[in-house]
Design an enzyme around this catalytic site. Sequence first.
Site, PDB file in Angstrom:
ATOM      1  NE  ARG A 319      40.896  45.055  39.625  1.00  9.78           N
ATOM      2  CZ  ARG A 319      40.579  45.363  40.892  1.00  9.78           C
ATOM      3  NH1 ARG A 319      41.443  46.007  41.652  1.00  9.78           N
ATOM      4  NH2 ARG A 319      39.413  45.030  41.388  1.00  9.78           N
ATOM      5  NE  ARG A 351      50.293  38.174  44.351  1.00  8.02           N
ATOM      6  CZ  ARG A 351      51.097  37.419  45.106  1.00  8.02           C
ATOM      7  NH1 ARG A 351      52.103  36.776  44.560  1.00  8.02           N
ATOM      8  NH2 ARG A 351      50.885  37.310  46.384  1.00  8.02           N
ATOM      9  CB  ALA A 519      39.182  40.697  42.478  1.00 11.38           C
ATOM     10  CD  GLU A 705      44.580  40.878  42.457  1.00 11.45           C
ATOM     11  OE1 GLU A 705      43.572  41.226  43.108  1.00 11.45           O
ATOM     12  OE2 GLU A 705      44.620  40.867  41.224  1.00 11.45           O
TER      13      GLU A 705
HETATM   14  N1  MTE Z   1      49.639  33.509  46.406  1.00  8.13           N
HETATM   15  C1  MTE Z   1      50.091  32.293  46.073  1.00  8.13           C
HETATM   16  N2  MTE Z   1      50.925  31.655  46.900  1.00  8.13           N
HETATM   17  N3  MTE Z   1      49.715  31.691  44.907  1.00  8.13           N
HETATM   18  C2  MTE Z   1      48.874  32.316  44.012  1.00  8.13           C
HETATM   19  O1  MTE Z   1      48.547  31.757  42.980  1.00  8.13           O
HETATM   20  N4  MTE Z   1      47.545  34.336  43.519  1.00  8.13           N
HETATM   21  C3  MTE Z   1      47.399  35.766  43.762  1.00  8.13           C
HETATM   22  C4  MTE Z   1      47.278  36.059  45.247  1.00  8.13           C
HETATM   23  N5  MTE Z   1      48.327  35.374  45.969  1.00  8.13           N
HETATM   24  C5  MTE Z   1      48.395  33.623  44.344  1.00  8.13           C
HETATM   25  C6  MTE Z   1      48.785  34.182  45.587  1.00  8.13           C
HETATM   26  C7  MTE Z   1      46.240  36.353  43.102  1.00  8.13           C
HETATM   27  S1  MTE Z   1      46.374  36.761  41.462  1.00  8.13           S
HETATM   28  C8  MTE Z   1      45.075  36.615  43.757  1.00  8.13           C
HETATM   29  S2  MTE Z   1      43.788  37.383  42.997  1.00  8.13           S
HETATM   30  C9  MTE Z   1      44.884  36.234  45.161  1.00  8.13           C
HETATM   31  O2  MTE Z   1      46.032  35.584  45.701  1.00  8.13           O
HETATM   32  C10 MTE Z   1      43.670  35.313  45.232  1.00  8.13           C
HETATM   33  O3  MTE Z   1      43.451  34.822  46.487  1.00  8.13           O
HETATM   34  P1  MTE Z   1      42.656  35.630  47.622  1.00  8.13           P
HETATM   35  O4  MTE Z   1      41.499  36.298  46.971  1.00  8.13           O
HETATM   36  O5  MTE Z   1      42.256  34.568  48.562  1.00  8.13           O
HETATM   37  O6  MTE Z   1      43.637  36.600  48.175  1.00  8.13           O
HETATM   38 MO1  MOS Z   2      44.105  37.402  40.616  1.00  5.99          MO
HETATM   39  S1  MOS Z   2      44.920  38.238  38.928  1.00  5.99           S
HETATM   40  O1  MOS Z   2      42.672  38.437  40.499  1.00  5.99           O
HETATM   41  O2  MOS Z   2      43.593  35.909  40.019  1.00  5.99           O
END
Ligand code: MTE
Ligand code: MOS
Length: 807
Positions: A319, A351, A519, A705
């Site tokens: 990535r 993230r 992701a 992300e």
């Molecule tokens: N937001 C919160 N509050 N807590 C989290 O742990 N993880 C992030 C992002 N936002 C996270 C977050 C990461 S690394 C990812 S990949 C995405 O949320 C995953 O969730 P989604 O695919 O539902 O967006």
């Molecule tokens: Mo998020 S780093 O793809 O869990």
Amino acid sequence: MSRLSERPERAVVGEQLPHESAALHVTGHALYTDDLVQRTPRVLHAHPVCSPHAHAHVTDLRVGPAYGVAGVVRVLTAADVPGVNDAGVKNDEPLFPDEVMFVGHAVCWVLGETAEAARLGAAAVEVDYEPLPSLVGLREAIAAHSFQGGQPTVERGDVEGGISGSAHVFSGVTEMAGQEHFYLETHCSLAQVDEAGQVFVQSSTQHPTETQEIVAHVLGVPSHAVTVQCLRMGGGFGGKEMQPHGFAAVAALGSTLTGRPVRLRLSRQQDMTMTGKRHGFHAEWRVGFDAEGRLQALDATLTSDGGWSLDLSEPVLARALCHVDNAYWIPHVRVHGRVARTHKTSQTAFRGFGGPQGMLVIEDVLGRCAPLLGLDPGELRRRNFYVDGQDTPYGMPVRHAHRLVNAWDQLHASAEVARRQQEVAAFNAEHPHTKRGLAVTPVKFGISFNFTAFNQAGALVHVYKDGSVLVNHGGTEMGQGLHTKMIQVAATALGVPLERVRLAPTRTDKVPNTSATAASSGADLNGGAVKDACDQILERLEQVRAGRDLGWEELVREAYFARVQLWAAGFYRTEGLHWDSTVMRGHPFKYFAYGVAAAEVEVEGFTGGYTTRRVDIVHDVGDSLSPLVDLGQIEGGFVQGAGWLTLEDLRWDESDGAGRGRLTTQAASTYKLPAFSEMPAVFNVSVLEDAHEDGVVYGSKAVGEPPLMLAFSVREALRQAVTAFAPGVSRLAPLAPQPPVSVELASPATPEAVWWALEQARAGGQQPVAGAPGVEPEQPDADRPLLRPRSEHAGVVPAGQQSREGD
Ligand code: MTE
Ligand code: MOS
């Protein structure tokens, strides 16, 4: 418009709703895995015996003394493992190792009646080590050629030709630190075994299916004998994508051996010293621009610090390579990647998953080269944006590239960038000891898992006879609001009010074979699956309705008596994706998420201390599924990015002393996280207008992300404020063309690092060397050496000179 993205009238998606658990979060009623311990009788507690060495053979392990400690019930060692003694998917992570690979590596685990008994038992275990040589720093590992995994290259065009045909060529090194996840809830698993030997593990995991698989292979049982449930996480941020598996396996093993529930929860210090973090990266680059500052060629080698095992390092690297371009068209590209093996925690998803590290490279290149090209950094960035019809270096069309320009323009207008730049210049002219900087940076981030097979999801939707709806899906909730969005999707698809729908915790026996919630694709994938299930149910109900005007409850009741199936399993897979990792080419992403941020900072000249005065963001979320949730994701992502880039400073002991390899920042006392005081005083977030995304659930876009990388604007604003301290910057004519002062800024740009950059700026910055094409040189101040704390590399070096040296 595709049926998936079409939004009905009076849709529940798009409504501004609080997070479905907001009330529980703020009142303390929300249950996390460890809260279940209070409700579970006869629980045993697990404590690790951790290596004090960065690298050593375990020559003897004497667990006997632990049994002399009151309350110790069992010590788990490699001899207890009935299946495979490995916690990973790459077969390089022994769960009970005979060679320890980092300080904190668990050799064995002690189970006790209380957490204290387990801790004392672990302290009583005697381990003999034969220390081995270790590599702690990334540069040490590169020098020693210590690499692991594949070494892919993304390549397009003719890099050498592109460089030699460029009017301006520069080279340099960019280094960036990793980042601790610091989720509020540390790693936790609670395992139980039922009367039939069925294992039930509650785990704080982003990837319940993979946790299930690892538990099963450690226990030597099929997957159907193991169920994993995740109630919710107190944050994951990628840190719980792969790291929970081993802990879950230890708890499950303990439970099968003792017949009692086993709880394994890491303390903050254990979590920080034992689990993986964001990868730090080292990048070496050469870049060519034409006479107008347009990128012609980029040749770079990115090396990530993988830590002791592979974990997710290869996909993270992939990535990174796929994001080196960020928002910019570069005709000739060669980006080579390597994963270093070091004796540290096994670095993992965080993230952005390598995207931020790749993008930081090009943003650093542009920030350092703009002054040498005689261009305003914002102008340089804008000039290099992709336009519709162009492809990424790995061969994927950049669809909707004009959205970048739209976001850029929308932001410049709403944030009054031009006017404020004048204000900043005027302020700087008046203030010799404080300077301000205002920078605007773009984000383009690919959405989907690079690995095509992961882009699938399942859901299970039940409509009960009374018309109430229960939704299960394969995604996990970590605070990002996925469940809120899924309730909104189900309510919209079935055409029922929100209150009718309840969402049940994620379990592997409800929806099997799920991908990690990662992701940023949780809502895209699971939303597609939930909608599919709802559509199936609705189709059957419409037949029952037969055109009559019936209320929901009546319709459901009639359907039941007509023996119509009122529940369905839904499935979704993202169409149109392909990726060949052997040549690093294909169409790995469904679409790109775009965003632009403007940050204004003020730097204090005596200390390097700074404040973020104002941040404006325009971010592309498509047609938002849940605007308040998305707002939280944008703000939170940005602040987490700013933490990575400016505050959070992971330090390992790289000395040859007894503490070699120890993480010296292992608590909030020494590891500085962003808090309210670091929030920008003015923080304006808006979403991109006219941004419907066809082919995605209800026209929305992923948001988890991408906003993290909007924080590059803070780093570049700091660089610009620092540049304003350079001697030649005219006080009388602040808007006149400035002398070429290229400032190298360490990442994280802590106040200390900013102070070193200030010293560099005061000494005239990284001076271009006479004869470099197109640059009017200023003579460097010969008796003021450049001081650099973290890097002994030269900064931006005009490559013409370099190659002459090499001749
Ligand atoms: N937001 C919160 N509050 N807590 C989290 O742990 N993880 C992030 C992002 N936002 C996270 C977050 C990461 S690394 C990812 S990949 C995405 O949320 C995953 O969730 P989604 O695919 O539902 O967006
Ligand atoms: Mo998020 S780093 O793809 O869990």
